[in-house]
Write a protein that holds these residues in place. Structure first.
Motif, PDB file in Angstrom:
ATOM      1  N   TYR B  36       1.080  -0.775  -0.032  1.00 43.73           N
ATOM      2  CA  TYR B  36      -0.100  -0.293  -0.153  1.00 43.73           C
ATOM      3  C   TYR B  36       0.586   1.242   0.379  1.00 43.73           C
ATOM      4  O   TYR B  36       1.723   1.055   0.489  1.00 43.73           O
ATOM      5  CB  TYR B  36      -1.223   0.491   1.248  1.00 43.73           C
ATOM      6  CG  TYR B  36      -1.610  -1.222   1.364  1.00 43.73           C
ATOM      7  CD1 TYR B  36      -1.733  -2.516   1.509  1.00 43.73           C
ATOM      8  CD2 TYR B  36      -3.240  -0.440   1.263  1.00 43.73           C
ATOM      9  CE1 TYR B  36      -3.504  -2.896   1.641  1.00 43.73           C
ATOM     10  CE2 TYR B  36      -4.269  -1.552   0.877  1.00 43.73           C
ATOM     11  CZ  TYR B  36      -4.269  -2.470   1.539  1.00 43.73           C
ATOM     12  OH  TYR B  36      -5.533  -3.568   1.321  1.00 43.73           O
ATOM     13  N   VAL B  37       0.510   2.030  -0.320  1.00 47.66           N
ATOM     14  CA  VAL B  37       1.000   3.452  -0.392  1.00 47.66           C
ATOM     15  C   VAL B  37       0.291   4.184   0.068  1.00 47.66           C
ATOM     16  O   VAL B  37      -1.011   4.308  -0.069  1.00 47.66           O
ATOM     17  CB  VAL B  37       1.126   4.311  -2.040  1.00 47.66           C
ATOM     18  CG1 VAL B  37       0.384   4.253  -2.378  1.00 47.66           C
ATOM     19  CG2 VAL B  37       2.354   5.390  -2.082  1.00 47.66           C
ATOM     20  N   GLN B  38       1.040   5.588   0.764  1.00 50.41           N
ATOM     21  CA  GLN B  38       0.127   6.611   2.121  1.00 50.41           C
ATOM     22  C   GLN B  38       1.057   7.873   1.594  1.00 50.41           C
ATOM     23  O   GLN B  38       2.406   8.117   1.823  1.00 50.41           O
ATOM     24  CB  GLN B  38       0.180   5.977   3.119  1.00 50.41           C
ATOM     25  CG  GLN B  38      -0.797   6.701   3.617  1.00 50.41           C
ATOM     26  CD  GLN B  38      -0.549   6.625   5.636  1.00 50.41           C
ATOM     27  OE1 GLN B  38       0.448   6.586   6.197  1.00 50.41           O
ATOM     28  NE2 GLN B  38      -1.935   6.899   6.308  1.00 50.41           N
ATOM     29  N   TYR B  39       0.246   8.644   0.581  1.00 49.81           N
ATOM     30  CA  TYR B  39       0.746  11.028   0.138  1.00 49.81           C
ATOM     31  C   TYR B  39      -0.048  11.190   2.398  1.00 49.81           C
ATOM     32  O   TYR B  39      -0.798  10.492   2.722  1.00 49.81           O
ATOM     33  CB  TYR B  39      -0.008  10.769  -0.538  1.00 49.81           C
ATOM     34  CG  TYR B  39       0.153  10.176  -1.590  1.00 49.81           C
ATOM     35  CD1 TYR B  39      -0.554   9.024  -2.591  1.00 49.81           C
ATOM     36  CD2 TYR B  39       1.441  10.464  -2.850  1.00 49.81           C
ATOM     37  CE1 TYR B  39       0.071   8.246  -4.032  1.00 49.81           C
ATOM     38  CE2 TYR B  39       2.214  10.071  -3.433  1.00 49.81           C
ATOM     39  CZ  TYR B  39       1.015   8.222  -3.922  1.00 49.81           C
ATOM     40  OH  TYR B  39       1.713   7.723  -5.217  1.00 49.81           O
ATOM     41  N   PRO B  40       0.769  12.349   2.465  1.00 52.22           N
ATOM     42  CA  PRO B  40       0.720  12.962   3.190  1.00 52.22           C
ATOM     43  C   PRO B  40      -0.515  13.130   3.490  1.00 52.22           C
ATOM     44  O   PRO B  40      -1.174  13.524   2.768  1.00 52.22           O
ATOM     45  CB  PRO B  40       1.556  13.948   3.087  1.00 52.22           C
ATOM     46  CG  PRO B  40       2.609  13.320   2.471  1.00 52.22           C
ATOM     47  CD  PRO B  40       2.074  12.765   1.403  1.00 52.22           C
ATOM     48  N   ASN B  41      -1.148  13.045   5.299  1.00 52.04           N
ATOM     49  CA  ASN B  41      -2.923  13.046   4.912  1.00 52.04           C
ATOM     50  C   ASN B  41      -3.764  12.391   3.980  1.00 52.04           C
ATOM     51  O   ASN B  41      -4.781  12.994   4.122  1.00 52.04           O
ATOM     52  CB  ASN B  41      -2.687  14.905   5.120  1.00 52.04           C
ATOM     53  CG  ASN B  41      -1.718  15.471   6.041  1.00 52.04           C
ATOM     54  OD1 ASN B  41      -1.189  15.627   7.528  1.00 52.04           O
ATOM     55  ND2 ASN B  41      -1.598  16.555   5.644  1.00 52.04           N
ATOM     56  N   GLN B  42      -3.497  11.654   3.909  1.00 48.49           N
ATOM     57  CA  GLN B  42      -4.144  10.575   3.658  1.00 48.49           C
ATOM     58  C   GLN B  42      -5.008   9.165   4.028  1.00 48.49           C
ATOM     59  O   GLN B  42      -3.883   8.846   4.643  1.00 48.49           O
ATOM     60  CB  GLN B  42      -4.126  10.646   1.657  1.00 48.49           C
ATOM     61  CG  GLN B  42      -3.783  11.902   1.618  1.00 48.49           C
ATOM     62  CD  GLN B  42      -3.711  12.074  -0.432  1.00 48.49           C
ATOM     63  OE1 GLN B  42      -4.197  10.693  -1.110  1.00 48.49           O
ATOM     64  NE2 GLN B  42      -3.405  12.633  -0.876  1.00 48.49           N
ATOM     65  N   GLY B  43      -5.237   8.855   3.463  1.00 47.16           N
ATOM     66  CA  GLY B  43      -5.504   7.159   3.613  1.00 47.16           C
ATOM     67  C   GLY B  43      -4.295   5.955   2.614  1.00 47.16           C
ATOM     68  O   GLY B  43      -4.129   6.949   1.691  1.00 47.16           O
TER      69      GLY B  43
END
Lengths: 115, 114
Positions: B36-43
Motif C-alpha cells: 500500500y502507498v500513503q501520501y501525506p494526510n491521506q489514507g
C-alpha cells in the motif's frame, strides 16, 4: 461506486472524554476494519466487523468498542481518552466472501488529538 | 501468526533511478501479500497484491513485486523513480481463508531527489 468515507476528518478532545468516529463502507462491501496509525508508525489493527458482529480484535483495551449497522456502516467508540490515543484512525472496507483476498479499501482517516 | 518486516524506514533515490523497497513476511499459512502507498494526510491506497496466481505481480504507477517463498520476501520495485513516487509504502500480509485480519509493516518512507 462510492468509496469509503470517514467523519469527522479532524477532532480535538481532552483526556478522559469519549469520542465516536464514523465510517461508511464502499458500496457492495460487507466488512469493516478499524486501524490506529500513530505518527510515524504503520496501521495497527483494532477490530473488524462482519454482519454486525465483531469478527476479530487486536491488542486494544475494552474502552475501544465498535458497531456495524445493517447498511454496513460502522462506528468506533473510544472511552476515557488517553494522550496516547492521539493518532490517525483509519477505516477500511472489504468484501468477505468465498475467494475474497482480503484487499482493503481505506478512507482518508480521522485524525484525533487528545490534549 | 503473521507479520511483515520492512527493512529501512527511509530510502532515498535519485529521480530516474531504481526503487527497491524490501519486505519479508512470516506466516503460518499461505499468505496474501500487499503493498500500500500513503501520501501525506491521506489514507492508504493499494499498489498491488499477491494472491498465489503469479509470483511476479504488476501494480499501478509502474510498480511490481516478486513473491519468493524460499526467501519469504515480497520486495517492491520500480525501474525509474518519479518525483510523484515520494510517499510512505507499507507491506502487509493476511492469511488465505478465514477472517481477514491484515497486518501491516512499519512502513518505508521514499524520498526522490531531483
Amino acid at each position: 461506486e462510492t468509496g469509503v468515507t470517514q467523519s469527522p476528518t479532524h477532532l480535538i478532545k481532552t483526556r478522559g472524554q469519549q469520542v465516536t468516529l464514523r465510517c461508511s463502507s464502499q458500496s457492495g462491501h460487507n466488512t469493516v476494519s478499524w486501524y490506529q496509525q500513530a505518527l510515524g508508525q504503520g496501521p495497527q489493527f483494532i477490530f473488524q466487523y462482519y454482519r454486525e458482529e465483531e469478527n476479530g480484535r487486536g491488542n486494544f483495551p475494552p474502552r475501544f468498542s465498535g458497531l456495524q449497522f445493517p447498511n454496513y456502516s460502522s462506528e468506533l467508540n473510544v472511552n476515557a481518552l488517553e494522550l496516547d490515543d492521539s493518532a490517525l484512525y483509519l477505516c477500511a472496507s472489504s468484501q468477505k466472501s468465498s475467494g475474497s483476498t482480503g484487499e482493503l479499501f481505506f478512507g482518508e482517516g480521522s485524525r484525533l488529538t487528545v490534549l | 501468526a503473521q507479520s511483515v518486516t520492512q527493512l529501512g524506514s527511509h530510502v532515498s533515490v535519485s529521480e530516474g533511478a531504481l526503487v527497491l523497497l524490501r519486505c519479508n513476511y512470516s506466516s503460518s499459512v499461505p499468505p496474501y501479500l500487499f503493498w500500500y502507498v500513503q501520501y501525506p494526510n491521506q489514507g492508504l491506497q493499494l499498489l498491488l497484491k499477491y494472491t498465489s496466481a503469479a509470483t511476479l505481480v504488476k501494480g499501478i504507477n509502474g510498480f511490481e513485486a516478486e513473491f519468493k517463498k524460499s526467501e519469504t520476501s515480497f520486495h517492491l520495485t520500480k525501474p525509474s523513480a518519479h518525483m510523484s513516487d515520494a510517499a510512505e509504502y507499507f507491506c502487509a500480509v493476511s492469511p488465505t481463508g478465514g477472517y481477514q485480519k491484515v497486518t501491516f509493516g512499519t512502513g518505508t518512507k521514499l524520498q526522490v531527489i531531483p
